[in-house]
Design a protein around this motif. Structure first.
Motif, PDB file in Angstrom:
ATOM      1  N   CYS A  96      -9.704 -13.339  -7.742  1.00 21.99           N
ATOM      2  CA  CYS A  96      -8.402 -13.337  -7.073  1.00 21.99           C
ATOM      3  C   CYS A  96      -7.390 -12.358  -7.666  1.00 21.99           C
ATOM      4  CB  CYS A  96      -7.813 -14.741  -7.086  1.00 21.99           C
ATOM      5  SG  CYS A  96      -8.744 -15.918  -6.086  1.00 21.99           S
ATOM      6  N   VAL A  97      -7.424 -12.134  -8.966  1.00 25.71           N
ATOM      7  CA  VAL A  97      -6.430 -11.235  -9.583  1.00 25.71           C
ATOM      8  C   VAL A  97      -6.498  -9.823  -8.994  1.00 25.71           C
ATOM      9  CG1 VAL A  97      -5.766 -10.102 -11.732  1.00 25.71           C
ATOM     10  CG2 VAL A  97      -6.160 -12.559 -11.701  1.00 25.71           C
ATOM     11  N   PRO A  98      -7.693  -9.229  -8.835  1.00 26.47           N
ATOM     12  CA  PRO A  98      -7.724  -7.899  -8.199  1.00 26.47           C
ATOM     13  C   PRO A  98      -7.171  -7.906  -6.782  1.00 26.47           C
ATOM     14  CG  PRO A  98      -9.797  -8.332  -9.330  1.00 26.47           C
ATOM     15  CD  PRO A  98      -9.036  -9.619  -9.318  1.00 26.47           C
ATOM     16  N   LEU A  99      -7.383  -8.999  -6.049  1.00 27.65           N
ATOM     17  CA  LEU A  99      -6.838  -9.091  -4.691  1.00 27.65           C
ATOM     18  C   LEU A  99      -5.312  -9.136  -4.728  1.00 27.65           C
ATOM     19  CD1 LEU A  99      -9.286 -11.702  -3.095  1.00 27.65           C
ATOM     20  CD2 LEU A  99      -9.450  -9.204  -3.083  1.00 27.65           C
ATOM     21  N   ARG A 100      -4.777  -9.937  -5.653  1.00 28.21           N
ATOM     22  CA  ARG A 100      -3.315 -10.024  -5.786  1.00 28.21           C
ATOM     23  C   ARG A 100      -2.719  -8.671  -6.159  1.00 28.21           C
ATOM     24  NH1 ARG A 100      -1.506 -12.500 -11.192  1.00 28.21           N
ATOM     25  NH2 ARG A 100      -2.182 -10.376 -11.708  1.00 28.21           N
ATOM     26  N   ASP A 101      -3.321  -7.997  -7.144  1.00 23.68           N
ATOM     27  CA  ASP A 101      -2.803  -6.699  -7.585  1.00 23.68           C
ATOM     28  C   ASP A 101      -2.898  -5.658  -6.467  1.00 23.68           C
ATOM     29  OD1 ASP A 101      -2.346  -7.865 -10.015  1.00 23.68           O
ATOM     30  OD2 ASP A 101      -4.135  -7.042 -10.983  1.00 23.68           O
ATOM     31  N   LEU A 102      -3.952  -5.759  -5.669  1.00 27.91           N
ATOM     32  CA  LEU A 102      -4.124  -4.819  -4.564  1.00 27.91           C
ATOM     33  C   LEU A 102      -3.007  -4.964  -3.540  1.00 27.91           C
ATOM     34  CD1 LEU A 102      -5.756  -2.763  -2.897  1.00 27.91           C
ATOM     35  CD2 LEU A 102      -7.123  -4.675  -2.034  1.00 27.91           C
ATOM     36  N   VAL A 103      -2.718  -6.188  -3.145  1.00 25.97           N
ATOM     37  CA  VAL A 103      -1.680  -6.434  -2.141  1.00 25.97           C
ATOM     38  C   VAL A 103      -0.308  -6.037  -2.673  1.00 25.97           C
ATOM     39  CG1 VAL A 103      -0.512  -8.207  -0.789  1.00 25.97           C
ATOM     40  CG2 VAL A 103      -2.999  -8.247  -0.998  1.00 25.97           C
ATOM     41  N   LYS A 104       0.020  -6.463  -3.895  1.00 23.75           N
ATOM     42  CA  LYS A 104       1.324  -6.146  -4.473  1.00 23.75           C
ATOM     43  C   LYS A 104       1.471  -4.648  -4.679  1.00 23.75           C
ATOM     44  CE  LYS A 104       2.977  -8.657  -7.757  1.00 23.75           C
ATOM     45  NZ  LYS A 104       3.125  -9.406  -9.033  1.00 23.75           N
ATOM     46  N   GLY A 105       0.410  -3.993  -5.162  1.00 22.80           N
ATOM     47  CA  GLY A 105       0.487  -2.556  -5.407  1.00 22.80           C
ATOM     48  C   GLY A 105       0.679  -1.756  -4.133  1.00 22.80           C
ATOM     49  N   TYR A 106      -0.023  -2.131  -3.066  1.00 23.85           N
ATOM     50  CA  TYR A 106       0.121  -1.424  -1.799  1.00 23.85           C
ATOM     51  C   TYR A 106       1.514  -1.596  -1.222  1.00 23.85           C
ATOM     52  CZ  TYR A 106      -4.006   0.983  -0.106  1.00 23.85           C
ATOM     53  OH  TYR A 106      -4.987   1.930   0.108  1.00 23.85           O
ATOM     54  N   LYS A 107       2.024  -2.828  -1.270  1.00 27.34           N
ATOM     55  CA  LYS A 107       3.360  -3.068  -0.716  1.00 27.34           C
ATOM     56  C   LYS A 107       4.430  -2.331  -1.523  1.00 27.34           C
ATOM     57  CE  LYS A 107       2.382  -7.484   1.520  1.00 27.34           C
ATOM     58  NZ  LYS A 107       2.719  -8.920   1.617  1.00 27.34           N
ATOM     59  N   ARG A 108       4.269  -2.286  -2.844  1.00 28.83           N
ATOM     60  CA  ARG A 108       5.247  -1.592  -3.684  1.00 28.83           C
ATOM     61  C   ARG A 108       5.249  -0.094  -3.404  1.00 28.83           C
ATOM     62  NH1 ARG A 108       3.120  -2.732  -8.064  1.00 28.83           N
ATOM     63  NH2 ARG A 108       1.987  -0.777  -8.380  1.00 28.83           N
ATOM     64  N   GLU A 109       4.066   0.506  -3.385  1.00 28.82           N
ATOM     65  CA  GLU A 109       3.991   1.951  -3.144  1.00 28.82           C
ATOM     66  C   GLU A 109       4.399   2.292  -1.716  1.00 28.82           C
ATOM     67  OE1 GLU A 109       3.595   4.266  -5.262  1.00 28.82           O
ATOM     68  OE2 GLU A 109       3.100   2.994  -6.973  1.00 28.82           O
ATOM     69  N   TRP A 110       4.125   1.401  -0.788  1.00 30.67           N
ATOM     70  CA  TRP A 110       4.486   1.658   0.620  1.00 30.67           C
ATOM     71  C   TRP A 110       5.993   1.736   0.791  1.00 30.67           C
ATOM     72  CZ3 TRP A 110       0.424   2.955   3.430  1.00 30.67           C
ATOM     73  CH2 TRP A 110       0.594   3.156   4.799  1.00 30.67           C
ATOM     74  N   ARG A 111       6.708   0.866   0.072  1.00 32.21           N
ATOM     75  CA  ARG A 111       8.174   0.888   0.155  1.00 32.21           C
ATOM     76  C   ARG A 111       8.749   2.159  -0.458  1.00 32.21           C
ATOM     77  NH1 ARG A 111       7.625  -4.636  -1.399  1.00 32.21           N
ATOM     78  NH2 ARG A 111       8.046  -4.026  -3.562  1.00 32.21           N
ATOM     79  N   GLN A 112       8.060   2.746  -1.420  1.00 36.99           N
ATOM     80  CA  GLN A 112       8.579   3.908  -2.129  1.00 36.99           C
ATOM     81  C   GLN A 112       8.123   5.235  -1.526  1.00 36.99           C
ATOM     82  OE1 GLN A 112       7.404   3.356  -6.214  1.00 36.99           O
ATOM     83  NE2 GLN A 112       8.773   1.619  -6.537  1.00 36.99           N
ATOM     84  N   LEU A 113       7.351   5.191  -0.456  1.00 40.74           N
ATOM     85  CA  LEU A 113       6.878   6.423   0.164  1.00 40.74           C
ATOM     86  C   LEU A 113       8.043   7.242   0.702  1.00 40.74           C
ATOM     87  CD1 LEU A 113       3.689   5.472   2.223  1.00 40.74           C
ATOM     88  CD2 LEU A 113       3.797   6.824   0.134  1.00 40.74           C
ATOM     89  N   HIS A 114       7.918   8.562   0.589  1.00 38.90           N
ATOM     90  CA  HIS A 114       8.891   9.451   1.206  1.00 38.90           C
ATOM     91  C   HIS A 114       8.787   9.307   2.727  1.00 38.90           C
ATOM     92  CE1 HIS A 114      10.687  13.223   2.591  1.00 38.90           C
ATOM     93  NE2 HIS A 114      11.329  13.228   1.446  1.00 38.90           N
TER      94      HIS A 114
END
Length: 273
Positions: free
Chosen positions: A116-134
């Motif tokens: 589960c930890v890799p799944l959690r990190d995957l979702v959080k990481g994608y959402k974080r980087e998506w918000r910061q996209l130019h």
């Protein structure tokens, strides 16, 4: 007659002198205006860049390359199995039943966390980087995601939601199996329930999480392979009527590979290269 010619010649020279003087003044004025305009543009660009940096906004692109790295489902499952196997029984616990209960609960907990930890990190990481996209890269990502959606019906938001729901199901199931192990009446029963719980969690991951992880893996390949356009370097945009050779030029002078055919509207979207 001669006097008339002389007067005409003098008048002609005077007129040419005025024209030359006016042209020289116009050139100097134009250059001065252009210089002031360029200086003002540079100042505004600098101010905008500083403002964007002070507000925490990206002043350049490259965010698509910073998306979290997704590993294949089989690799994640194998790593989780290894994490569960290395859990050793606590020899300090003398009672065999209690020792088996504790070992089984720790094994199931290690397995569920490793899944589960890799799944959690995957979702959080994608959402974080998506918000910061130019904003430009958001458009690129949207176009890429739409292209993927036409192929397999998947969108990034749907896949991330599926991964999140799969993680919650695996965690809940792991807690249920731990409860069963702690209620085992014998050491043998605790060991059997532990093995059954491991098989169940892995099967649950394979059914619920693996397809979603494979989906995000395919989307990621498309996103990470998209060319990076630097905003501080010149960019060329080709726009024109259908069937005039735009895609052919892009294929020849860049890394992009747009489809080329002898009928109009072969290319129906933006192609980067």
């Amino acid at each position: 007659m001669v006097q008339k010619l002389i007067r005409c010649w003098v008048l002609f020279i005077a007129i040419m002198s005025l024209v030359s003087a006016f042209s020289s003044y116009s050139i100097r004025y134009s250059r001065s205006t252009a210089s002031r305009s360029l200086a003002l543009f540079a100042k505004n660009a600098s101010t905008t860049t500083k403002s964007a940096k002070s507000n925490g906004q990206n002043s350049n692109t490259g965010g698509l390359r910073r998306l979290p790295v997704v590993k294949a489902p089989k690799e994640l499952m194998d790593k989780a199995k290894k994490s569960a196997r290395i859990i050793a029984a606590d020899t300090s616990v003398k009672n065999a039943r209690n020792r088996a209960r504790k070992h089984g609960a720790e094994t199931i907990n290690a397995l569920s966390q490793a899944l589960c930890v890799p799944l959690r990190d995957l979702v959080k990481g994608y959402k974080r980087e998506w918000r910061q996209l130019h904003p430009f890269e958001r458009v690129v990502a949207d176009l890429t995601a739409r292209s993927r959606q036409k192929q397999d019906g998947l969108t990034i938001s749907i896949v991330l939601d599926d991964i999140h729901e799969a993680r919650k199901e695996i965690l809940a199931s792991g807690k249920d199996w731990i409860s069963k192990i702690k209620n085992a009446e014998t050491a043998r029963e605790a060991d059997d329930v532990t093995q059954e719980g491991q098989d169940s969690l892995l099967e649950l991951y394979d059914v619920l999480a693996a397809p979603a992880v494979s989906g995000i893996l395919g989307v990621q390949r498309s996103l990470r392979s998209a060319p990076v356009v630097r905003l501080d370097t010149p960019a060329v945009v080709l726009v024109g009527a259908p069937n005039v050779g735009k895609s052919s030029i892009v294929r020849e002078i860049s890394s992009a590979t747009p489809e080329v055919n002898n009928y109009p509207f072969t290319t129906r979207g933006m192609t980067l290269g």
